[in-house]
Motif scaffolding. Structure first.
Motif, PDB file in Angstrom:
ATOM      1  N   ASP A 131     -17.157 -12.454   9.805  1.00  0.00           N
ATOM      2  CA  ASP A 131     -17.978 -11.245   8.930  1.00  0.00           C
ATOM      3  C   ASP A 131     -19.015 -12.064   8.356  1.00  0.00           C
ATOM      4  OD1 ASP A 131     -18.300  -9.030   7.732  1.00  0.00           O
ATOM      5  OD2 ASP A 131     -16.822  -8.746   6.936  1.00  0.00           O
ATOM      6  N   GLU A 132     -19.559 -11.396   7.709  1.00  0.00           N
ATOM      7  CA  GLU A 132     -20.160 -11.744   6.677  1.00  0.00           C
ATOM      8  C   GLU A 132     -19.930 -12.393   5.635  1.00  0.00           C
ATOM      9  OE1 GLU A 132     -24.128 -11.720   7.065  1.00  0.00           O
ATOM     10  OE2 GLU A 132     -23.571 -11.140   8.563  1.00  0.00           O
TER      11      GLU A 132
ATOM     12  N   SER B  85     -16.930  -3.069  -1.201  1.00  0.00           N
ATOM     13  CA  SER B  85     -17.939  -3.582   0.450  1.00  0.00           C
ATOM     14  C   SER B  85     -19.275  -2.848  -0.517  1.00  0.00           C
ATOM     15  CB  SER B  85     -17.867  -3.525   1.777  1.00  0.00           C
ATOM     16  OG  SER B  85     -17.528  -2.314   2.536  1.00  0.00           O
ATOM     17  N   SER B  86     -19.902  -2.547  -1.648  1.00  0.00           N
ATOM     18  CA  SER B  86     -20.721  -2.053  -1.666  1.00  0.00           C
ATOM     19  C   SER B  86     -21.915  -3.189  -1.736  1.00  0.00           C
ATOM     20  CB  SER B  86     -21.019  -1.949  -3.544  1.00  0.00           C
ATOM     21  OG  SER B  86     -20.699  -2.449  -3.999  1.00  0.00           O
ATOM     22  N   SER B  87     -21.958  -4.400  -2.082  1.00  0.00           N
ATOM     23  CA  SER B  87     -23.065  -5.497  -1.561  1.00  0.00           C
ATOM     24  C   SER B  87     -22.721  -5.977  -0.141  1.00  0.00           C
ATOM     25  CB  SER B  87     -22.749  -6.290  -2.012  1.00  0.00           C
ATOM     26  OG  SER B  87     -21.036  -6.898  -2.365  1.00  0.00           O
ATOM     27  N   ALA B  88     -23.628  -6.848   0.458  1.00  0.00           N
ATOM     28  CA  ALA B  88     -23.707  -7.542   2.180  1.00  0.00           C
ATOM     29  C   ALA B  88     -22.571  -8.349   2.598  1.00  0.00           C
ATOM     30  CB  ALA B  88     -24.557  -8.070   1.837  1.00  0.00           C
ATOM     31  N   CYS B  89     -21.568  -8.462   1.205  1.00  0.00           N
ATOM     32  CA  CYS B  89     -20.172  -9.491   1.246  1.00  0.00           C
ATOM     33  C   CYS B  89     -19.188  -8.567   1.271  1.00  0.00           C
ATOM     34  CB  CYS B  89     -20.736 -10.810   1.454  1.00  0.00           C
ATOM     35  SG  CYS B  89     -22.070 -11.230   2.502  1.00  0.00           S
ATOM     36  N   VAL B  90     -18.226  -8.608   1.886  1.00  0.00           N
ATOM     37  CA  VAL B  90     -17.053  -7.527   1.382  1.00  0.00           C
ATOM     38  C   VAL B  90     -16.456  -8.867  -0.055  1.00  0.00           C
ATOM     39  CG1 VAL B  90     -14.407  -7.248   1.721  1.00  0.00           C
ATOM     40  CG2 VAL B  90     -16.688  -7.067   3.423  1.00  0.00           C
ATOM     41  N   VAL B  91     -15.818  -8.139  -0.548  1.00  0.00           N
ATOM     42  CA  VAL B  91     -15.261  -8.312  -2.146  1.00  0.00           C
ATOM     43  C   VAL B  91     -14.300  -7.978  -1.929  1.00  0.00           C
ATOM     44  CG1 VAL B  91     -15.189  -8.526  -4.565  1.00  0.00           C
ATOM     45  CG2 VAL B  91     -17.496  -8.915  -3.534  1.00  0.00           C
ATOM     46  N   TYR B  92     -13.474  -8.776  -2.016  1.00  0.00           N
ATOM     47  CA  TYR B  92     -11.414  -8.687  -2.078  1.00  0.00           C
ATOM     48  C   TYR B  92     -10.588  -8.885  -3.391  1.00  0.00           C
ATOM     49  CZ  TYR B  92     -12.146  -9.309   3.211  1.00  0.00           C
ATOM     50  OH  TYR B  92     -12.513  -8.729   4.474  1.00  0.00           O
TER      51      TYR B  92
ATOM     52  N   PRO C 264     -16.643 -13.777  -7.748  1.00  0.00           N
ATOM     53  CA  PRO C 264     -15.167 -14.270  -7.199  1.00  0.00           C
ATOM     54  C   PRO C 264     -14.962 -13.175  -6.615  1.00  0.00           C
ATOM     55  CG  PRO C 264     -15.740 -13.681  -9.860  1.00  0.00           C
ATOM     56  CD  PRO C 264     -16.694 -13.711  -8.844  1.00  0.00           C
ATOM     57  N   GLY C 265     -14.385 -12.980  -5.445  1.00  0.00           N
ATOM     58  CA  GLY C 265     -13.745 -12.010  -4.047  1.00  0.00           C
ATOM     59  C   GLY C 265     -14.264 -12.032  -3.171  1.00  0.00           C
ATOM     60  N   HIS C 266     -15.028 -13.124  -3.473  1.00  0.00           N
ATOM     61  CA  HIS C 266     -15.903 -13.549  -1.416  1.00  0.00           C
ATOM     62  C   HIS C 266     -14.676 -14.688  -0.825  1.00  0.00           C
ATOM     63  CE1 HIS C 266     -20.088 -12.636  -2.201  1.00  0.00           C
ATOM     64  NE2 HIS C 266     -19.966 -11.665  -2.267  1.00  0.00           N
TER      65      HIS C 266
END
Ligand code: MF3
Ligand code: CO
Ligand code: CO
Length: 266
Positions: free
Chosen positions: A182-183, A3-10, A200-202
């Protein structure tokens, strides 16, 4: 996940957990189909959903969420969302309703809703339901890396308004995964090339609520039930979606071929 950016990347591994919980949520929405009949109460439908969640070793995300008292949201006719199932609310012929189920499995969340029809409803109500479903599907078709959330909101709004219905502004889709809400906020209206650019991952929901009349809503004194201010009918479908390298994965697709009414049971 990161989650380095605002939205979690799974991660791809995280998607396995999201697929499993999505399947459970879809299963519950399939399971309840034959019970939606004249005379049943929305509290009975809620209990049936909870029992099926528990039989499958899941948990209801809504029960106790910010004090919400039930395991599902059941929103009948002019109720836009967050209808509280009640033993006092018996379904009648012609009613249309949204059942919204969020389950938790191994800490992963899956959120989906569909419309249901009691007996036979009006052609206008069926057109509203079809428009809500088509709006969700055309939005999903746009989801891929590089697209903006504003592209999706804009497409939903243009389509719904072309059919002379309105898009609710007061509620939106949301990021989801290890938490329920979440965001990012996923608006169902807006301008192209604005907002989050998808990667990808959002993972998020798309859940357009559309009204036969004006878009404005109000919350009843119970603090939850959102209704159309003009008493017009409202319809909604919701899926939980993950962005992949080349498009998206819909985690909450019906496993029994029951995406929207009329539901033909085999
Ligand atoms: N499932 C709803 C959504 O789509 C949220 C329900 S929260 C509750 O986000 F507390 F009203 F149940
Ligand atoms: Co949702
Ligand atoms: Co929901």
């Amino acid at each position: 996940m990161s989650s380095s950016s605002a939205c979690v990347v799974y991660s791809v591994d995280d998607f396995v957990g999201l697929e499993r919980v999505g399947m459970l949520t879809a299963h519950v929405l399939d399971y309840v189909v034959p019970f939606v009949k004249e005379g049943v109460t929305t509290a009975e439908l809620d209990q049936l959903c909870l029992d099926e969640i528990l039989r499958n070793h899941g948990v209801s995300a809504t029960l106790g969420y910010n004090g919400y008292p039930k395991s599902t949201c059941i929103s009948v006719n002019h109720v836009v969302c967050h209808g509280i199932p009640s033993e006092k609310q018996k379904l009648a012929n012609g009613d249309i309703l949204n059942i919204d189920v969020t389950t938790v499995l191994d800490g992963w969340y899956g959120d989906s809703s569909r419309m249901y029809v009691v007996g036979q409803s009006s052609p206008e109500a069926m057109r509203l339901i079809d428009t809500a479903y088509a709006a969700l599907m055309l939005a999903i078709d746009l989801v891929k890396p590089g697209k903006y959330l504003g592209d999706i909101g804009h497409a939903i709004q243009c389509f719904v308004e072309s059919r002379k219905f309105s898009v609710v502004r007061d509620y939106c889709g949301h990021g989801i995964g290890r938490v329920f809400h979440d965001e990012p906020a996923v608006l169902h209206f807006g301008r192209p090339r604005t907002g989050l650019r998808l990667k990808p991952g959002h993972v998020f929901t798309i859940e357009p609520m559309i009204n036969a009349g004006v878009y404005q809503t109000a919350v009843l004194s119970d603090g939850w039930t959102a209704v159309t201010v003009d008493g017009s009918l409202s319809a909604q479908f919701e899926h939980t979606i993950g962005v992949t390298e080349d498009g998206c994965r819909v985690f909450t697709e019906s496993t029994r071929g029951l995406p929207k009414p009329p539901y033909e049971l085999s």
